[in-house]
Design a protein around this motif. Sequence first.
Motif, PDB file in Angstrom:
ATOM      1  N   THR A  34      15.937  35.477  58.936  1.00  0.00           N
ATOM      2  CA  THR A  34      14.606  35.731  59.469  1.00  0.00           C
ATOM      3  C   THR A  34      14.530  37.061  60.197  1.00  0.00           C
ATOM      4  N   ASP A  35      15.678  37.611  60.581  1.00  0.00           N
ATOM      5  CA  ASP A  35      15.685  38.875  61.305  1.00  0.00           C
ATOM      6  C   ASP A  35      15.879  40.075  60.388  1.00  0.00           C
ATOM      7  N   LEU A  36      16.027  39.847  59.079  1.00  0.00           N
ATOM      8  CA  LEU A  36      16.322  40.933  58.154  1.00  0.00           C
ATOM      9  C   LEU A  36      15.127  41.207  57.256  1.00  0.00           C
ATOM     10  N   PRO A  37      14.921  42.473  56.862  1.00  0.00           N
ATOM     11  CA  PRO A  37      13.791  42.786  55.978  1.00  0.00           C
ATOM     12  C   PRO A  37      13.999  42.195  54.597  1.00  0.00           C
ATOM     13  N   VAL A  38      12.935  41.611  54.041  1.00  0.00           N
ATOM     14  CA  VAL A  38      13.028  40.994  52.721  1.00  0.00           C
ATOM     15  C   VAL A  38      12.654  42.017  51.661  1.00  0.00           C
ATOM     16  N   LEU A  39      12.884  41.646  50.413  1.00  0.00           N
ATOM     17  CA  LEU A  39      12.580  42.553  49.310  1.00  0.00           C
ATOM     18  C   LEU A  39      11.083  42.806  49.202  1.00  0.00           C
ATOM     19  N   VAL A  40      10.768  43.986  48.685  1.00  0.00           N
ATOM     20  CA  VAL A  40       9.371  44.361  48.463  1.00  0.00           C
ATOM     21  C   VAL A  40       9.009  44.065  47.020  1.00  0.00           C
ATOM     22  N   SER A  41       7.854  43.467  46.801  1.00  0.00           N
ATOM     23  CA  SER A  41       7.393  43.192  45.443  1.00  0.00           C
ATOM     24  C   SER A  41       6.033  43.845  45.221  1.00  0.00           C
ATOM     25  N   LEU A  42       5.720  44.074  43.948  1.00  0.00           N
ATOM     26  CA  LEU A  42       4.454  44.686  43.557  1.00  0.00           C
ATOM     27  C   LEU A  42       3.790  43.763  42.541  1.00  0.00           C
ATOM     28  N   PRO A  43       2.901  42.878  42.982  1.00  0.00           N
ATOM     29  CA  PRO A  43       2.242  41.960  42.048  1.00  0.00           C
ATOM     30  C   PRO A  43       1.033  42.609  41.386  1.00  0.00           C
ATOM     31  N   PHE A  44       0.767  42.209  40.146  1.00  0.00           N
ATOM     32  CA  PHE A  44      -0.404  42.695  39.416  1.00  0.00           C
ATOM     33  C   PHE A  44      -0.905  41.576  38.516  1.00  0.00           C
ATOM     34  N   SER A  45      -2.236  41.446  38.452  1.00  0.00           N
ATOM     35  CA  SER A  45      -2.838  40.444  37.576  1.00  0.00           C
ATOM     36  C   SER A  45      -4.213  40.924  37.141  1.00  0.00           C
ATOM     37  N   THR A  46      -4.586  40.561  35.920  1.00  0.00           N
ATOM     38  CA  THR A  46      -5.922  40.905  35.430  1.00  0.00           C
ATOM     39  C   THR A  46      -6.918  39.779  35.708  1.00  0.00           C
ATOM     40  N   SER A  47      -6.492  38.717  36.364  1.00  0.00           N
ATOM     41  CA  SER A  47      -7.332  37.521  36.516  1.00  0.00           C
ATOM     42  C   SER A  47      -8.596  37.775  37.325  1.00  0.00           C
ATOM     43  N   ASN A  48      -8.584  38.779  38.212  1.00  0.00           N
ATOM     44  CA  ASN A  48      -9.759  39.051  39.030  1.00  0.00           C
ATOM     45  C   ASN A  48     -10.783  39.950  38.336  1.00  0.00           C
ATOM     46  N   GLU A  49     -10.447  40.414  37.139  1.00  0.00           N
ATOM     47  CA  GLU A  49     -11.354  41.284  36.394  1.00  0.00           C
ATOM     48  C   GLU A  49     -12.249  40.458  35.455  1.00  0.00           C
ATOM     49  N   ALA A  50     -13.409  41.007  35.128  1.00  0.00           N
ATOM     50  CA  ALA A  50     -14.246  40.392  34.092  1.00  0.00           C
ATOM     51  C   ALA A  50     -13.495  40.433  32.766  1.00  0.00           C
ATOM     52  N   PRO A  51     -13.713  39.468  31.895  1.00  0.00           N
ATOM     53  CA  PRO A  51     -12.944  39.414  30.636  1.00  0.00           C
ATOM     54  C   PRO A  51     -12.897  40.728  29.870  1.00  0.00           C
ATOM     55  N   ASN A  52     -14.022  41.443  29.797  1.00  0.00           N
ATOM     56  CA  ASN A  52     -14.030  42.685  29.017  1.00  0.00           C
ATOM     57  C   ASN A  52     -13.355  43.847  29.726  1.00  0.00           C
ATOM     58  N   GLN A  53     -12.985  43.646  31.012  1.00  0.00           N
ATOM     59  CA  GLN A  53     -12.293  44.684  31.765  1.00  0.00           C
ATOM     60  C   GLN A  53     -10.801  44.376  31.957  1.00  0.00           C
ATOM     61  N   GLN A  54     -10.370  43.222  31.478  1.00  0.00           N
ATOM     62  CA  GLN A  54      -8.985  42.817  31.712  1.00  0.00           C
ATOM     63  C   GLN A  54      -7.992  43.701  30.961  1.00  0.00           C
ATOM     64  N   PHE A  55      -8.256  43.952  29.675  1.00  0.00           N
ATOM     65  CA  PHE A  55      -7.311  44.798  28.943  1.00  0.00           C
ATOM     66  C   PHE A  55      -7.336  46.244  29.427  1.00  0.00           C
ATOM     67  N   PRO A  56      -8.504  46.859  29.704  1.00  0.00           N
ATOM     68  CA  PRO A  56      -8.484  48.201  30.279  1.00  0.00           C
ATOM     69  C   PRO A  56      -7.689  48.274  31.586  1.00  0.00           C
ATOM     70  N   ALA A  57      -7.753  47.217  32.408  1.00  0.00           N
ATOM     71  CA  ALA A  57      -6.979  47.203  33.651  1.00  0.00           C
ATOM     72  C   ALA A  57      -5.475  47.170  33.354  1.00  0.00           C
ATOM     73  N   TRP A  58      -5.078  46.382  32.367  1.00  0.00           N
ATOM     74  CA  TRP A  58      -3.671  46.315  31.975  1.00  0.00           C
ATOM     75  C   TRP A  58      -3.201  47.648  31.398  1.00  0.00           C
TER      76      TRP A  58
END
Length: 376
Positions: A34-58
Amino acid sequence: MMWDKTETSSEQPTLVERRRWPRISDAPLCGNATDLPVLVSLPFSTSNEAPNQQFPAWRKHMAPLIDAYLPESAEAADGFAASQTVWNLEGALLVQQQTPAFRYERPAEKVRFSAIDHWQITFLRTGRTWTSVNGHVVENEPGMMEIRALGCPFYGRTISAQSVSLILPCDLFADHGGLPGASNNIVLGGERVKLLADYIAFLEANLDRLTKDDLHSVRNQLQEMIFHSVAPLVNGHTTGDRSSEIGLMTKARRFIQNNLGSADLTAEALSRELAISRTRLYGLFQTSGGVLNYVRRRRLLAARAALADLSNGQKIADIAGNLGFESAANFSRAFTHEFGYSPSEVRRHTGECKVDHLPQMTETSTFGDWLNTLGI
């Protein structure tokens, strides 16, 4: 110890402890996570985009690495539910990914203007991929390991798939002389590959528990397991021009990296080191923008790392001179053109934020940022 019996036979004997030294209880040896820094992650998902914008976001998200295209039978309006999480192992990236079917390409033009020339090692959990390099097509499937050099153009396609990939700098294997030259665009199987896959699955299950203190041993373990999984299977099984070319590039990169500060780092010196003609050398570096551009890029990356090192007290002009730049002005112009900010901004920003490298690994960082700083 001894038993002390009383006169009453119905009573149980009483245990009396007699010791020469007092008892000392040692606590288990374990860190306080609990006293040590944990790994950093970079999450990404197209789920918050409108269907027609999902592939352009990817497509935009993956643009630093590949050009992405929908299958010929699909349309953007159909949606593209993709997700990816990148974990920064500080010297390697672990990429967990799930996508529908799509086509991909890393064209020669993208390779030429990119510093991303790492190894990518992929394990499919589900799905299937087909990738072509110089007309040589390999098929990957669950249970196998695919290796690809990101410093070479390729194209291919995938059906709906779930995968985990490692993206590793070439220099990670420098102690072994690099991965074998014939390692590009191959698929491997066998017991050693299964053991490596099991270790990566173990890492995946514990990524949210690992800390930065664990990363040195994790990288060393990955380095050893990957090399000893690949080398016995590749050496002696693939020959020809493709193997020779990649082997020469491995030697060339190592020679350049070891001589960045030398004024004698020229095309002629590299030709002599590799024992090849200048014509062959120029052909070797054609997709990297030429020999001189490659050397210049590596010197600028080394300069950026030195400028962002808080323990490095050298002046900017001295760093430039030590890396072969004729003047501080020429260095500053080249640096600003390459990275979009000046050498003095690196120094000032590092001093204010106490970071090791630019760009910072923050919530606003992109996949491209992480790829570009890998191995610096």
